[in-house]
Every structure is written in structure tokens, then in C-alpha cells.
Design a protein around this motif. Structure first.
Motif, mmCIF file in Angstrom:
data_model
loop_
_atom_site.group_PDB
_atom_site.id
_atom_site.type_symbol
_atom_site.label_atom_id
_atom_site.label_comp_id
_atom_site.label_asym_id
_atom_site.label_seq_id
_atom_site.Cartn_x
_atom_site.Cartn_y
_atom_site.Cartn_z
ATOM 1 N N GLN A 2 14.415 21.986 -10.287
ATOM 2 C CA GLN A 2 14.602 23.404 -10.573
ATOM 3 C C GLN A 2 15.825 23.553 -11.475
ATOM 4 O OE1 GLN A 2 13.740 26.243 -7.350
ATOM 5 N NE2 GLN A 2 13.856 24.458 -6.004
ATOM 6 N N TYR A 3 16.213 24.791 -11.752
ATOM 7 C CA TYR A 3 17.354 25.056 -12.616
ATOM 8 C C TYR A 3 18.323 26.004 -11.924
ATOM 9 C CZ TYR A 3 14.694 22.812 -16.258
ATOM 10 O OH TYR A 3 13.993 21.891 -16.984
ATOM 11 N N ARG A 4 19.596 25.620 -11.918
ATOM 12 C CA ARG A 4 20.648 26.427 -11.311
ATOM 13 C C ARG A 4 21.208 27.387 -12.356
ATOM 14 N NH1 ARG A 4 22.809 25.964 -6.781
ATOM 15 N NH2 ARG A 4 22.133 23.814 -6.493
ATOM 16 N N VAL A 5 21.453 28.633 -11.930
ATOM 17 C CA VAL A 5 22.035 29.666 -12.778
ATOM 18 C C VAL A 5 23.482 29.290 -13.100
ATOM 19 C CG1 VAL A 5 22.759 32.083 -12.828
ATOM 20 C CG2 VAL A 5 20.508 31.467 -11.908
ATOM 21 N N ARG A 49 13.128 26.844 -16.727
ATOM 22 C CA ARG A 49 14.330 27.027 -17.541
ATOM 23 C C ARG A 49 14.430 28.423 -18.144
ATOM 24 N NH1 ARG A 49 17.070 25.701 -22.173
ATOM 25 N NH2 ARG A 49 18.812 24.299 -21.776
ATOM 26 N N ASP A 73 21.872 30.269 -7.064
ATOM 27 C CA ASP A 73 20.472 30.592 -7.338
ATOM 28 C C ASP A 73 19.765 29.454 -8.075
ATOM 29 O OD1 ASP A 73 20.534 33.823 -6.985
ATOM 30 O OD2 ASP A 73 22.361 33.090 -7.953
ATOM 31 N N LEU A 74 18.563 29.124 -7.617
ATOM 32 C CA LEU A 74 17.722 28.120 -8.275
ATOM 33 C C LEU A 74 16.446 28.788 -8.754
ATOM 34 C CD1 LEU A 74 18.088 25.117 -5.812
ATOM 35 C CD2 LEU A 74 19.067 25.306 -8.099
ATOM 36 N N MET A 75 16.038 28.471 -9.979
ATOM 37 C CA MET A 75 14.837 29.028 -10.580
ATOM 38 C C MET A 75 13.855 27.901 -10.892
ATOM 39 S SD MET A 75 15.429 32.195 -10.681
ATOM 40 C CE MET A 75 16.801 32.527 -9.613
ATOM 41 N N PRO A 84 21.857 26.413 -18.124
ATOM 42 C CA PRO A 84 21.108 26.081 -16.912
ATOM 43 C C PRO A 84 21.337 24.634 -16.509
ATOM 44 C CG PRO A 84 19.622 26.669 -18.724
ATOM 45 C CD PRO A 84 21.006 26.792 -19.230
ATOM 46 N N CYS A 103 15.419 30.929 -15.606
ATOM 47 C CA CYS A 103 16.814 30.692 -15.255
ATOM 48 C C CYS A 103 17.750 31.337 -16.277
ATOM 49 C CB CYS A 103 17.085 29.196 -15.140
ATOM 50 S SG CYS A 103 18.759 28.825 -14.592
ATOM 51 N N THR A 122 20.328 34.233 -15.491
ATOM 52 C CA THR A 122 21.732 33.941 -15.805
ATOM 53 C C THR A 122 22.338 35.069 -16.621
ATOM 54 O OG1 THR A 122 21.390 31.546 -15.752
ATOM 55 C CG2 THR A 122 23.279 32.343 -17.002
#
Length: 95
Positions: A42-45, A71, A66-68, A36, A74, A78
Motif C-alpha cells: 500500500q502507500y502511506r500518506v 498511489r 493513513d494507508l491507501m 507517497p 494516496c 495527501t
């Protein structure tokens, strides 16, 4: 953070640099390592998908838009998206 800043961070290793790699998950002979990427709170896939060993090992960097918000979510997303990509593309994922 604007779109251009996000893209710049992906390629420049800025704010969107990957965090520590997670445990490896095996799926149909492929290894998935979630990675991540922190991006604006936020956290990107993102993940690395590999198959084989030594000189025969092939690697594919998997980064999605995608952003979650957290963590753990994410990592879950992912893994789901990486498995779906493997199911759909198989060895073609490596080009």
C-alpha cells in the motif's frame, strides 16, 4: 507487516522509504510536494511542506499513518490532508 515493523521502516529508511517526489502544489503561499511511501503493498500518506526561499525557507515533513491501496489515491489524500493542515496551522506548522 506488524506495527513495529512499519515504525522501524519509517525511521530506518526500509520498506517505507519515499518514492519519487511528485509535482509541487502551491497552497496559500506554501509548497506541498507529495511523497507517497510504499508500505506493505500500500502507500502511506506523506509529503514535504515548505514556505519561503533560500535561507528563509522553512520545511516540515508530513507523514501520516493513513494507508491507501494505490498511489494516485494516496497523492489525492495527501494533498487534501496537507492543505487542511496548512489551513488549520498556518506558519505554526513549522514549530
Amino acid at each position: 507487516m506488524g506495527i513495529l515493523s512499519s515504525l522501524k521502516g519509517l525511521f530506518a529508511g526500509g520498506e517505507s522509504a519515499p518514492e519519487k517526489a511528485e509535482d509541487v502544489v502551491e497552497h496559500k503561499g506554501f509548497s506541498i510536494i507529495p511523497a507517497p511511501m510504499k508500505d506493505g503493498g500500500q502507500y502511506r500518506v506523506a509529503a514535504t511542506i515548505t514556505k519561503g526561499e533560500g535561507e528563509e525557507q522553512k520545511t516540515h515533513k508530513f507523514i501520516r499513518s493513513d494507508l491507501m491501496p494505490n498511489r494516485d489515491e494516496c497523492i489525492e489524500i495527501t494533498l487534501r490532508k496537507a492543505k487542511l493542515t496548512i489551513d488549520q496551522l498556518g506558519d505554526n506548522i513549522f514549530g
